[in-house]
Design a protein around this motif. Structure first.
Motif, PDB file in Angstrom:
ATOM      1  N   GLN A  99     -52.973 -53.930  44.294  1.00  0.00           N
ATOM      2  CA  GLN A  99     -52.712 -54.778  45.454  1.00  0.00           C
ATOM      3  C   GLN A  99     -52.064 -53.968  46.571  1.00  0.00           C
ATOM      4  O   GLN A  99     -50.914 -54.190  46.948  1.00  0.00           O
ATOM      5  CB  GLN A  99     -51.842 -55.977  45.062  1.00  0.00           C
ATOM      6  N   ALA A 100     -52.822 -53.014  47.112  1.00  0.00           N
ATOM      7  CA  ALA A 100     -52.323 -52.197  48.210  1.00  0.00           C
ATOM      8  C   ALA A 100     -53.503 -51.572  48.938  1.00  0.00           C
ATOM      9  O   ALA A 100     -54.582 -51.373  48.373  1.00  0.00           O
ATOM     10  CB  ALA A 100     -51.376 -51.117  47.704  1.00  0.00           C
ATOM     11  N   GLY A 101     -53.256 -51.283  50.198  1.00  0.00           N
ATOM     12  CA  GLY A 101     -54.232 -50.552  50.994  1.00  0.00           C
ATOM     13  C   GLY A 101     -53.584 -49.299  51.545  1.00  0.00           C
ATOM     14  O   GLY A 101     -52.361 -49.136  51.511  1.00  0.00           O
ATOM     15  N   VAL A 102     -54.394 -48.395  52.038  1.00  0.00           N
ATOM     16  CA  VAL A 102     -53.869 -47.204  52.689  1.00  0.00           C
ATOM     17  C   VAL A 102     -54.730 -46.932  53.924  1.00  0.00           C
ATOM     18  O   VAL A 102     -55.959 -47.033  53.885  1.00  0.00           O
ATOM     19  CB  VAL A 102     -53.876 -45.983  51.741  1.00  0.00           C
ATOM     20  N   ILE A 103     -54.064 -46.648  55.022  1.00  0.00           N
ATOM     21  CA  ILE A 103     -54.744 -46.267  56.255  1.00  0.00           C
ATOM     22  C   ILE A 103     -54.284 -44.861  56.601  1.00  0.00           C
ATOM     23  O   ILE A 103     -53.079 -44.561  56.580  1.00  0.00           O
ATOM     24  CB  ILE A 103     -54.432 -47.243  57.411  1.00  0.00           C
ATOM     25  N   ILE A 104     -55.224 -43.991  56.881  1.00  0.00           N
ATOM     26  CA  ILE A 104     -54.896 -42.600  57.163  1.00  0.00           C
ATOM     27  C   ILE A 104     -55.419 -42.203  58.531  1.00  0.00           C
ATOM     28  O   ILE A 104     -56.342 -42.818  59.072  1.00  0.00           O
ATOM     29  CB  ILE A 104     -55.485 -41.646  56.101  1.00  0.00           C
ATOM     30  N   GLN A 105     -54.794 -41.176  59.079  1.00  0.00           N
ATOM     31  CA  GLN A 105     -55.340 -40.565  60.287  1.00  0.00           C
ATOM     32  C   GLN A 105     -55.546 -39.085  60.030  1.00  0.00           C
ATOM     33  O   GLN A 105     -54.742 -38.434  59.360  1.00  0.00           O
ATOM     34  CB  GLN A 105     -54.442 -40.820  61.483  1.00  0.00           C
ATOM     35  N   LYS A 106     -56.645 -38.578  60.528  1.00  0.00           N
ATOM     36  CA  LYS A 106     -56.996 -37.157  60.443  1.00  0.00           C
ATOM     37  C   LYS A 106     -57.035 -36.600  61.857  1.00  0.00           C
ATOM     38  O   LYS A 106     -57.718 -37.145  62.730  1.00  0.00           O
ATOM     39  CB  LYS A 106     -58.367 -36.983  59.780  1.00  0.00           C
ATOM     40  N   VAL A 107     -56.286 -35.539  62.101  1.00  0.00           N
ATOM     41  CA  VAL A 107     -56.325 -34.879  63.397  1.00  0.00           C
ATOM     42  C   VAL A 107     -57.620 -34.081  63.492  1.00  0.00           C
ATOM     43  O   VAL A 107     -57.938 -33.275  62.616  1.00  0.00           O
ATOM     44  CB  VAL A 107     -55.104 -33.959  63.594  1.00  0.00           C
ATOM     45  N   SER A 108     -58.377 -34.322  64.534  1.00  0.00           N
ATOM     46  CA  SER A 108     -59.676 -33.663  64.706  1.00  0.00           C
ATOM     47  C   SER A 108     -59.476 -32.180  65.007  1.00  0.00           C
ATOM     48  O   SER A 108     -58.416 -31.723  65.386  1.00  0.00           O
ATOM     49  CB  SER A 108     -60.438 -34.337  65.849  1.00  0.00           C
ATOM     50  N   GLY A 109     -60.562 -31.423  64.852  1.00  0.00           N
ATOM     51  CA  GLY A 109     -60.509 -29.986  65.116  1.00  0.00           C
ATOM     52  C   GLY A 109     -60.251 -29.198  63.846  1.00  0.00           C
ATOM     53  O   GLY A 109     -61.136 -29.082  62.997  1.00  0.00           O
ATOM     54  N   PRO A 110     -59.009 -28.729  63.653  1.00  0.00           N
ATOM     55  CA  PRO A 110     -57.890 -28.721  64.604  1.00  0.00           C
ATOM     56  C   PRO A 110     -57.960 -27.505  65.524  1.00  0.00           C
ATOM     57  O   PRO A 110     -58.766 -26.595  65.329  1.00  0.00           O
ATOM     58  CB  PRO A 110     -56.678 -28.635  63.680  1.00  0.00           C
ATOM     59  N   LEU A 111     -57.076 -27.501  66.531  1.00  0.00           N
ATOM     60  CA  LEU A 111     -56.955 -26.339  67.397  1.00  0.00           C
ATOM     61  C   LEU A 111     -56.091 -25.261  66.749  1.00  0.00           C
ATOM     62  O   LEU A 111     -56.290 -24.074  67.006  1.00  0.00           O
ATOM     63  CB  LEU A 111     -56.360 -26.759  68.745  1.00  0.00           C
ATOM     64  N   SER A 112     -55.137 -25.658  65.923  1.00  0.00           N
ATOM     65  CA  SER A 112     -54.263 -24.699  65.239  1.00  0.00           C
ATOM     66  C   SER A 112     -55.065 -23.905  64.213  1.00  0.00           C
ATOM     67  O   SER A 112     -55.899 -24.467  63.498  1.00  0.00           O
ATOM     68  CB  SER A 112     -53.123 -25.436  64.534  1.00  0.00           C
ATOM     69  N   ARG A 113     -54.775 -22.605  64.129  1.00  0.00           N
ATOM     70  CA  ARG A 113     -55.549 -21.719  63.254  1.00  0.00           C
ATOM     71  C   ARG A 113     -54.646 -20.804  62.454  1.00  0.00           C
ATOM     72  O   ARG A 113     -53.570 -20.410  62.910  1.00  0.00           O
ATOM     73  CB  ARG A 113     -56.505 -20.868  64.097  1.00  0.00           C
ATOM     74  N   GLY A 114     -55.109 -20.441  61.286  1.00  0.00           N
ATOM     75  CA  GLY A 114     -54.354 -19.552  60.420  1.00  0.00           C
ATOM     76  C   GLY A 114     -55.223 -18.439  59.866  1.00  0.00           C
ATOM     77  O   GLY A 114     -56.193 -18.023  60.496  1.00  0.00           O
ATOM     78  N   HIS A 115     -54.901 -17.998  58.647  1.00  0.00           N
ATOM     79  CA  HIS A 115     -55.613 -16.856  58.076  1.00  0.00           C
ATOM     80  C   HIS A 115     -55.519 -16.897  56.561  1.00  0.00           C
ATOM     81  O   HIS A 115     -54.701 -17.611  55.974  1.00  0.00           O
ATOM     82  CB  HIS A 115     -55.026 -15.546  58.597  1.00  0.00           C
ATOM     83  N   LEU A 116     -56.386 -16.134  55.931  1.00  0.00           N
ATOM     84  CA  LEU A 116     -56.449 -15.992  54.479  1.00  0.00           C
ATOM     85  C   LEU A 116     -56.307 -14.526  54.135  1.00  0.00           C
ATOM     86  O   LEU A 116     -56.906 -13.659  54.781  1.00  0.00           O
ATOM     87  CB  LEU A 116     -57.769 -16.554  53.956  1.00  0.00           C
ATOM     88  N   GLU A 117     -55.520 -14.243  53.082  1.00  0.00           N
ATOM     89  CA  GLU A 117     -55.340 -12.872  52.606  1.00  0.00           C
ATOM     90  C   GLU A 117     -55.429 -12.840  51.081  1.00  0.00           C
ATOM     91  O   GLU A 117     -55.203 -13.863  50.419  1.00  0.00           O
ATOM     92  CB  GLU A 117     -53.967 -12.321  53.034  1.00  0.00           C
ATOM     93  N   LEU A 118     -55.737 -11.685  50.553  1.00  0.00           N
ATOM     94  CA  LEU A 118     -55.730 -11.528  49.108  1.00  0.00           C
ATOM     95  C   LEU A 118     -54.301 -11.604  48.582  1.00  0.00           C
ATOM     96  O   LEU A 118     -53.371 -11.091  49.211  1.00  0.00           O
ATOM     97  CB  LEU A 118     -56.338 -10.186  48.710  1.00  0.00           C
ATOM     98  N   ARG A 119     -54.134 -12.240  47.442  1.00  0.00           N
ATOM     99  CA  ARG A 119     -52.869 -12.204  46.726  1.00  0.00           C
ATOM    100  C   ARG A 119     -52.951 -11.170  45.590  1.00  0.00           C
ATOM    101  O   ARG A 119     -51.972 -10.530  45.238  1.00  0.00           O
ATOM    102  CB  ARG A 119     -52.552 -13.587  46.169  1.00  0.00           C
ATOM    103  N   ASN A 120     -54.145 -11.078  45.013  1.00  0.00           N
ATOM    104  CA  ASN A 120     -54.430 -10.082  43.984  1.00  0.00           C
ATOM    105  C   ASN A 120     -55.948  -9.900  43.954  1.00  0.00           C
ATOM    106  O   ASN A 120     -56.649 -10.398  44.836  1.00  0.00           O
ATOM    107  CB  ASN A 120     -53.880 -10.508  42.615  1.00  0.00           C
ATOM    108  N   THR A 121     -56.453  -9.207  42.959  1.00  0.00           N
ATOM    109  CA  THR A 121     -57.896  -8.944  42.898  1.00  0.00           C
ATOM    110  C   THR A 121     -58.601  -9.787  41.842  1.00  0.00           C
ATOM    111  O   THR A 121     -59.732  -9.489  41.460  1.00  0.00           O
ATOM    112  CB  THR A 121     -58.158  -7.454  42.615  1.00  0.00           C
ATOM    113  N   ASN A 122     -57.951 -10.850  41.390  1.00  0.00           N
ATOM    114  CA  ASN A 122     -58.571 -11.765  40.433  1.00  0.00           C
ATOM    115  C   ASN A 122     -59.297 -12.863  41.209  1.00  0.00           C
ATOM    116  O   ASN A 122     -58.654 -13.664  41.893  1.00  0.00           O
ATOM    117  CB  ASN A 122     -57.508 -12.382  39.521  1.00  0.00           C
ATOM    118  N   PRO A 123     -60.634 -12.942  41.122  1.00  0.00           N
ATOM    119  CA  PRO A 123     -61.365 -13.939  41.910  1.00  0.00           C
ATOM    120  C   PRO A 123     -61.077 -15.374  41.492  1.00  0.00           C
ATOM    121  O   PRO A 123     -61.358 -16.313  42.249  1.00  0.00           O
ATOM    122  CB  PRO A 123     -62.836 -13.572  41.663  1.00  0.00           C
ATOM    123  N   ASP A 124     -60.537 -15.584  40.293  1.00  0.00           N
ATOM    124  CA  ASP A 124     -60.238 -16.933  39.832  1.00  0.00           C
ATOM    125  C   ASP A 124     -58.886 -17.441  40.330  1.00  0.00           C
ATOM    126  O   ASP A 124     -58.596 -18.637  40.249  1.00  0.00           O
ATOM    127  CB  ASP A 124     -60.271 -17.001  38.303  1.00  0.00           C
TER     128      ASP A 124
END
Length: 570
Positions: free
Chosen positions: A401-426
């Motif tokens: 007996q509950a609902g949820v309403i969410i909002q998602k910011v479009s885009g986004p304009l903010s950007r980041g990056h990805l780096e290796l933590r180690n060499t294990n692909p898993d």
């Protein structure tokens, strides 16, 4: 005469492939070509090797198999092994089941302190998501240079197999009324198109609540020319520079569940053959780096050898759309529904809702235990957060007996990056999304939350909230829950901007890392490398539409057809 491109050689290749398929075990079931990687040969040859059988990869593989031999390497299992787990009633439990190493959901925590999930299952995110289906905005189709008629046909190809019109019941009807009263107009009814106002979109859940996924698109595949190996963890893409002025991909190395390594190579001396990364926005840039294609200094620091190509933009441009939910306890029963309706206002935030979802308390505890395990593994510095999770009393009021309403910011304009933590692909790489780094994203979050408050306080929605309860007051429920690992600066909702920053969650629409124009060209070929493409959400400059799955599946089909046309004209 070129033996390797002769009709006789290709006939022998296909016949050998069919013989191996007939002699292999069929433990994976459902499709005859679906095998556990342990049954694969130590060396094999295919015209196309697709890394990842997810949202894009399944559509791409089914298409390419019509006129070529195709190998799909999927690191996870099959959704057909436990069909009930994908039913609508099990949505939340399946999504957060992250402690089992064979589960379809893999937890990762971004450097921003936000919990996120990676799919590890055939069909990818379509096995875990909320099922909403909506196409990309028209203007962005035009910006890509895609042929509109072919885009339309590719969308229809997907929709014919696995998309349905939802049956709108009481809670979703009240949500529509609330959106319209809050000014998210006009009402556009049922449509797949991205149009401003309030609309009913498609869903990949059928009328009985059974989920259909991108894996179902493999029903289109030619079973005689395709192999799909499950639990196949790709460790490296293989390159040669012999006779070429620049590197050329010629195969991959992957490991099966027993720890045995296999090599799959492209068809010998067939210049049309390619390796295609469709491993998603986390694994595709990660695998490029592990294979020696990425920022040279970063790769060298992690002992990657050899470095094939200094490609500094690999892993850059990572984006994730922040989400903010508002939970609304209902005085009367509500139907079980995931996202069926979306409000697309005249600012860059989308408003969606669902109702009646149940969540196992024991699984919630298991989830947070998994969070603690990962924090310990990563040596996360905040002991206070670990103590909070350990001592947390998860006496949740689990109710439908509950609902949820969410909002998602479009885009986004903010950007980041990805780096290796180690060499294990898993293992998860290190990912930073820099939520709300751009002030415009923050402004849109405030506008989205204000719109949700107006929906909750509307007359149209009033029968699904308790008397005296208002939307702003309900925002406070989130402040009491450990929804992320970010510092809390507020104890009330008086400052919506700070509320947005403190209570950031993900809607699982992360993208970037191999963006068009930076890492791949407009044909999704990796810049500076031959016989290698990336076709998945890692190439996106922004998350398409309200939900990306429609466009990601479409992209697999669209590019598959384009590649086949190029192959025929070669």
């Amino acid at each position: 005469m070129d033996l390797y491109n002769s009709p006789l050689f290709r006939l022998i290749l296909v016949a050998t492939f069919i013989f191996h398929d007939l002699c292999s075990s069929d433990e994976a079931g459902y499709y005859s070509f679906l095998k556990d990687a342990t049954s694969g040969p130590t060396l094999s040859h295919f015209d196309y090797i697709i890394i990842g059988g997810g949202t894009a990869g399944s559509a791409l593989a089914a298409t390419l198999s019509q006129n070529a031999t195709v190998l799909v390497l999927e690191r996870g299992g099959s959704p057909y092994d436990n069909p009930a787990a994908t039913d609508i009633g099990n949505f939340a439990n399946t999504l957060i089941n992250i402690t089992d190493p064979n589960s379809w959901s893999q937890l990762f925590i971004s450097e921003d302190g936000v919990f996120n999930t990676r799919a590890r299952v055939l069909g990818g995110g379509t096995v875990l998501n909320a099922g909403f289906y909506s196409r990309w905005e028209d203007e962005f189709v035009a910006e890509t240079g895609w042929v509109r008629e072919e885009v339309e046909a590719a969308y229809e190809w997907v929709e014919k197999k696995l998309v349905f019109e939802p049956h709108i019941k009481g809670w979703q009807t009240a949500f529509i009324d609330g959106l319209l009263e809050a000014g998210v107009v006009p009402y556009n009814g049922f449509t797949y198109e991205h149009v401003h106002g309030t609309k009913v979109g498609g869903t990949i859940f059928d009328p009985d609540g059974h989920r259909h996924t991108a894996a179902d698109l493999l029903e289109y595949a030619n079973p005689n020319t395709i192999a799909v190996y499950l639990h196949a963890s790709v460790h490296k893409i293989l390159f040669t520079t012999k006779g070429n002025s620049r590197p050329k991909a010629y195969g991959v190395i992957f490991q099966d569940a027993n720890g045995v390594f296999h090599t799959a190579e492209l068809t010998v001396q067939d210049a049309r053959s390619e390796v295609i990364l469709s491993a998603g926005a986390i694994a595709s840039p990660q695998l490029l780096m592990l294979s020696g294609v990425g920022p040279a200094a970063h790769l060298a620091a992690h002992g990657v050898n050899p470095i094939i190509l200094d490609h500094p933009m690999v892993g850059q441009g990572m984006g994730d759309n922040p989400m903010h939910p508002v939970f609304i306890p209902s005085p009367k029963p509500v139907e079980v529904s995931l996202v069926q309706v979306v409000g697309i206002p005249n600012f860059s935030s989308y408003i969606e809702g669902g109702s009646g979802l149940s969540l196992s308390i024991s699984l919630t505890r298991t989830f947070f235990n998994g969070v603690l395990d990962l924090l310990n593994k990563l040596k996360f510095p905040s002991q206070s957060i670990s103590n909070l999770l350990k001592s947390l009393d998860l006496g949740l009021n689990v109710t439908t007996q509950a609902g949820v309403i969410i909002q998602k910011v479009s885009g986004p304009l903010s950007r980041g990056h990805l780096e290796l933590r180690n060499t294990n692909p898993d293992d998860n790489p290190s990912v930073t999304f820099n939520y709300y780094q751009d002030p415009e994203d923050l402004n849109n979050c405030v506008k989205g939350l204000s719109a949700i408050i107006n929906v909750i306080d509307s007359k149209g929605y009033s029968s699904y909230k308790y008397p005296g309860v208002n939307g702003r007051g309900l925002l406070n429920l989130i402040l009491a829950l450990p929804i992320n690992l970010r510092p809390r600066h507020i104890t009330s909702t008086s400052d919506l901007k700070q509320y947005c920053m403190d209570t950031t969650m993900t809607i699982y629409h992360y993208h970037g890392g191999c963006q068009v124009g930076n890492v791949v060209d407009n044909d999704y070929k990796v810049l500076g490398v031959d016989a290698l493409r990336v076709i998945d959400a890692s190439t996106f400059l922004k998350s398409p539409g309200t939900n990306p799955q429609a466009t990601i599946m479409m992209l697999g089909r669209y590019m598959g057809q384009k590649i086949l046309r190029e192959r025929e004209a070669f």
